[in-house]
Scaffold this motif. Structure first.
Motif, PDB file in Angstrom:
ATOM      1  N   ILE D   6       0.851  -1.171   0.000  1.00 30.45           N
ATOM      2  CA  ILE D   6       0.000   0.000   0.000  1.00 30.45           C
ATOM      3  C   ILE D   6       0.890   1.225   0.000  1.00 30.45           C
ATOM      4  N   ASN D   7       0.510   2.212  -0.804  1.00 31.41           N
ATOM      5  CA  ASN D   7       1.237   3.471  -0.752  1.00 31.41           C
ATOM      6  C   ASN D   7       0.250   4.615  -0.858  1.00 31.41           C
ATOM      7  N   LEU D   8       0.596   5.698  -0.222  1.00 30.79           N
ATOM      8  CA  LEU D   8      -0.286   6.836  -0.051  1.00 30.79           C
ATOM      9  C   LEU D   8       0.315   8.002  -0.802  1.00 30.79           C
ATOM     10  N   PHE D   9      -0.510   8.785  -1.468  1.00 27.95           N
ATOM     11  CA  PHE D   9       0.043   9.944  -2.171  1.00 27.95           C
ATOM     12  C   PHE D   9      -0.863  11.156  -2.020  1.00 27.95           C
ATOM     13  N   GLY D  10      -0.289  12.307  -2.277  1.00 23.90           N
ATOM     14  CA  GLY D  10      -1.082  13.525  -2.298  1.00 23.90           C
ATOM     15  C   GLY D  10      -0.747  14.477  -1.183  1.00 23.90           C
ATOM     16  N   GLU D  11      -1.218  15.695  -1.361  1.00 25.39           N
ATOM     17  CA  GLU D  11      -0.996  16.750  -0.395  1.00 25.39           C
ATOM     18  C   GLU D  11      -2.338  17.438  -0.124  1.00 25.39           C
ATOM     19  N   LEU D  20      -2.738   3.623  -3.342  1.00 24.34           N
ATOM     20  CA  LEU D  20      -2.586   2.547  -4.312  1.00 24.34           C
ATOM     21  C   LEU D  20      -2.365   1.258  -3.535  1.00 24.34           C
ATOM     22  N   MET D  77      -8.781   7.549  -5.561  1.00 24.68           N
ATOM     23  CA  MET D  77      -8.422   8.956  -5.514  1.00 24.68           C
ATOM     24  C   MET D  77      -9.563   9.748  -4.888  1.00 24.68           C
ATOM     25  N   HIS D 119       1.756  16.862   2.687  1.00 28.37           N
ATOM     26  CA  HIS D 119       1.657  15.405   2.771  1.00 28.37           C
ATOM     27  C   HIS D 119       1.434  14.955   4.219  1.00 28.37           C
ATOM     28  N   THR D 125      -5.316  10.693   5.745  1.00 31.44           N
ATOM     29  CA  THR D 125      -5.870   9.458   6.299  1.00 31.44           C
ATOM     30  C   THR D 125      -7.180   9.069   5.609  1.00 31.44           C
ATOM     31  N   LEU D 128      -6.697   6.184   3.347  1.00 36.84           N
ATOM     32  CA  LEU D 128      -6.443   4.978   4.143  1.00 36.84           C
ATOM     33  C   LEU D 128      -7.746   4.358   4.622  1.00 36.84           C
TER      34      LEU D 128
END
Lengths: 361, 361, 361, 361
Positions: D6-11, D20, D77, D119, D125, D128
């Motif tokens: 799992i990976n988290l992205f964005g600001e 993802l 997203m 970020h 969260t 998540l």
């Protein structure tokens, strides 16, 4: 490597070499005789191999209890015994052409154990064979069998694996009994002669190993980045001397048209398969149920007795280098079981990713 | 992949495709024009490509602020726009030969997005090119340059890359300007003609791409399992249609002797290098400071207009399949920039492993 | 673990236990005396520890040459010598309360090495201390120092680490010399008495260990998923008996207001720092340059001589269990150096992620 | 994370945030209403939350087709819509106490997106929770249920989860319906009042969240380094504001004797369980079949309206900082579903490691 985590340690002239494998299920009854038989295939024998003979007795230090895996990390150690370390000290600043000596000097800043190639010695493949033996045993218990033969040495070619699955199964079974693994016995005799000739000329030869895997179910592989080709190539390209890997027709695809290369689908007794197997059992990085086929090229052993041009790494002076030591005029016959082992490790990893580690039982 | 973590998402006929890259340093000024120029090399153009034309405008969703990377995960998304999804629904149970349709059905249990190859479409390589553009930019700022050309299409051969480093540098620079990348212009004309001929015959062709990397320092690579060959092959074998990867002489090593194949060491102005470069810049899985050279084989595009034999996956009935849709008679010219990109990603990963991510700045 | 890959192997009553570390730079001069001194802190001594005394001599099997790391995987092995395996066979089906016996039986399907806790024995922490010694040595050479003391045993409390950095540095240095590590000597005497009393009652005690790290630069940590807290907690929660980890004020934050808990920023001689250090040197999972502070709770040693209620796993019959063997009435004083070691491993990993492995030199 | 990547992205003030997830089985029917309901629990509402209200509508960009997971990477997203970016520009050089502003400046060298915490915003969260909703749905289909309640806010304490499994199951079910999750309604009223009081004082409060998981089989967990505690703590310590994690009695073990703390084994109708559950369902890092219990501490929201002491990062001048913006006097009620989500992700990972991804179906 994901579900099966494997790491290799040791140097050619250190106390021991070994492998640590994590991700094996508990309760696998390890066949130590099979492990020894596999190591025997890698052993140097006769005029076609180095006179350095090692006992290569595997010790299972951990993860093994009452004859079975425990499920905790399994460490296999093989002691080094027949080192002639004196052979190397004199030439430690003279990199042997086509060896890792120079690139290792740059990477390890001169701190590498240079004796006998250190961590880059072909000896490091012995623990891989021990680990691979466990994986081959797991696969065999599921009806998945791996076999490899020498397709080419010098310019002598063996016949290719059969496209017929039951013939292929017989070929794989027969190879298991051979120290010099070829399908056509006469070819093998010629290859051995070529190797012995190279040995006499203080030279070495390269070749091609062809491998096949039968019994794989369709649907294995983890694209995008862990396609079957990716997982196996990563492992195979870690083996010293491997400089190319191809699947199915491989580089033979370059001159073909789609209409010639595509494998038509057919059904036999309700089972879907392909009529030909140009893709070597893989479409889109995933098994399609046909035999997996691949080939690697093994470059000629870099250590040769003939004088070679080198440079002193400290002074940049040119040096005429004659490698004494004890070396192999060919390693391809010993590399075969290493190739089987790496494929086995990769496939157990891929199967475990899909089915969980209890699948191994 | 270790220090650079990359993952790819999306399906050919979904809303968007994209890539998530983690491990980039903060403060890299991203050249969006270069990224677009790279994507343009992958774009379908002319009679040698599919008539499906996509805008392929990259959107930097995260990890990008005021023109620079922030150091947090960078997501690049490319919207899908030119789908003709109706093309595929009728044939969803008929696997196209040499495509991932059948193996994906087995792996994904029928839940895969089958439209246009879904996650297995060549379209997925567009985000890889966008990610690769950032990596190529990082490398270029360090004097590391990557170039690829079409060495073979059908049975037409381009000249190989030069062994002379400065000639090679010029060749790489020139290739950057070509949509159909060859070293010898006349060869290119003949190759294009061969592709157009295949297109007319509703067929397709395969070929070989040769790549070179110049400016790499000696000492990069993380054997045992992350040799340079392992890292690059894992990435390259993830690219659809790649069925073989070889380094240096590759399969050409098979017929050579050690005395022919070994690269002698020499010194030039106190700098150690090899006189020849048969090993393609790699010894023991580690760079030796010579140009890195590799070749991949690209199989003929599986989608062809000619009727082919297939089977209905639900009924196991034989089916005569004529793929309508819009397809590429060759993808090798479009695959070239994908290959450059994958190599760039792998090398940034290896360099970062050694020098830390601040090295990227 | 990312840049430093570490794996642990062995069982309490097997041939040996060990650790394999990959990711160390070549050229680190290993101080074996320091490694032995660290192992000595973990050794059982006196009435407050088990009478099982092991030599615990570390053997560096690989990755070590001429006194330095080579940069290849480093294997440290410690042979088992003082086993009384007979102690365990009789009770192998009777899980000891609060031990891993029952959960391991379920996970390993009965194939685990049950003797002395097998892979779950506290003995497995010895190789971690050996590995940690190398990491502590690397950190010390960069001015980064780690220290831990027993903050609580039974209901006796030591004073907390000082908030003043230079006092804290002195406290850390002083702890290094103590086998029973406390800041206040009288507290230590009382704690030892409490442990001895528990020993006499065939019982055991738990406690809290407080750790501090000084000299860390600001800006270390890899959120989102590899925050400093995440990396350290993952390691610390792998240590047997650790059931809680908190940073800075930890659970003490629950009753506070933001106005009380927030650490104001101030500048001293142009250097930015916080006036208080409630957050234990970490904001947003990244170091802020203040001392890192954390605490773990060590549950009472599960092995006690008093009769306990258990069940035969084969028959589900109730059993009154009296653990004979040789056990520790407290492990907290021995666990301290394990905690230091785990923190050191985690910080070397995080520093290497940022600066590359050459940073270690 | 191993099998579930799992990976988290964005600001916070970028175009979108997202997650993802790779490793999900194909064929999971995703309940989007449940996902939205979970996101609703995280939404800011009433006087106890920030007035910034976001739609938080999850878009499934990839890996999702015809209502089911496809088995390829799933990207979710969430667009940002309610940003007031102007709020932050003026104070970008003034780090907010106890926030990541200063440490991020050091790590990201000034290139971080500073707007709204970038970020490091709690907004990250939300994706998540979307990912966690899928994992909770998988677990629920296997009879594994997760619930969390606010055990403490300010100095007000809720009752702890019941030790009786069927009572606990009812408590978990009831919590699912509450926006402010407590077991004792009157306690909740008092907690809300305390938060509102803090809001009026332009201050904030912290607290403790207690979680429980029922229905877990015995034998899950991958020690040594992936103990259940390690896997869950790594995830939980990635959540902003979490400064402590404890399992079972946690820090309460410090003052106990082994005879008080050990959980006796008993058999009920042939089923082995423990009479008490001080160890929170975990022995040796592996589940024992009892309910898993853990607690985290959530520090008071760092953003408060009261004037605070800070420093200009460029000039090192002292600054009196009054955070305007729109902030939460407490986040604990919103953090609850994040905690449930992280636990769910970790458990699906551990179960998949053992049983393979087809287990998820």
């Amino acid at each position: 490597m994901n579900t099966i985590k494997i790491n290799l340690f040791g140097e050619s002239h250190g106390e021991a070499i070994g492998v640590l494998i994590d991700g094996l299920a508990p309760g696998i009854k390890i066949d130590l005789d099979f492990m020894r038989a596999q190591l025997d295939k890698r052993r140097a024998k006769g005029a076609i191999s180095t006179p350095r003979h090692e006992a290569d007795e595997p010790e299972l230090i951990s993860g093994f209890f009452n004859g079975h895996t425990t499920g905790t990390p399994l460490c296999i150690m093989i002691r080094n015994s027949a080192q002639h370390s004196g052979d190397y000290a004199a030439t430690k600043d003279i990199p042997r052409p086509a060896h890792a000596d120079y690139s290792a000097e740059k990477k390890y800043l001169g701190y590498q154990d240079y004796r006998g190639g250190g961590h880059f010695s072909g000896r490091l493949t012995a623990p891989l064979v021990a680990a691979g033996a466990i994986c081959m045993q797991i696969l065999a218990s599921k009806g998945i069998h791996i076999g490899s033969h020498i397709l080419q040495v010098a310019n002598i070619n063996d016949q290719a694996f059969s496209d017929d699955v039951s013939t292929l199964a017989a070929e794989i079974a027969a190879l298991d009994k051979l120290y010099f693994p070829v399908l056509n016995e006469a070819t093998g005799v010629a290859m051995v002669a070529a190797i012995e000739e190279a040995a006499k000329a203080q030279d070495s030869v390269g070749g091609i190993i062809e491998s096949a895997v039968i019994g794989l179910p369709a649907g294995i592989g983890e694209p995008f980045f862990d396609s079957v080709e990716s997982v196996l190539a990563k492992l195979l390209f870690s083996v010293p001397a491997v400089k190319g890997v191809e699947f199915g027709l491989g580089f033979g695809f370059a001159g073909l048209k789609g209409s010639e290369a595509n494998d038509p689908f057919i059904a036999e007794a309700g089972e879907i398969r392909t009529a030909t197997n140009n893709n070597g059992g893989l479409n889109g990085g995933i098994t399609n149920g046909m035999p997996l086929k691949l080939r690697t090229v093994i470059k000629p052993t870099p250590s040769i007795g003939q004088p070679q041009q080198s440079v002193n790494m400290k002074t940049a002076e040119p040096v005429q280098l004659s490698i004494k030591g004890r070396h192999d005029p060919a390693i391809i016959h010993r590399a075969r079981v290493v190739q089987d082992s790496m494929i086995a490790i990769g496939i157990v990893d891929l199967m475990t990713a899909r089915f969980g580690y209890l699948w191994q039982l």
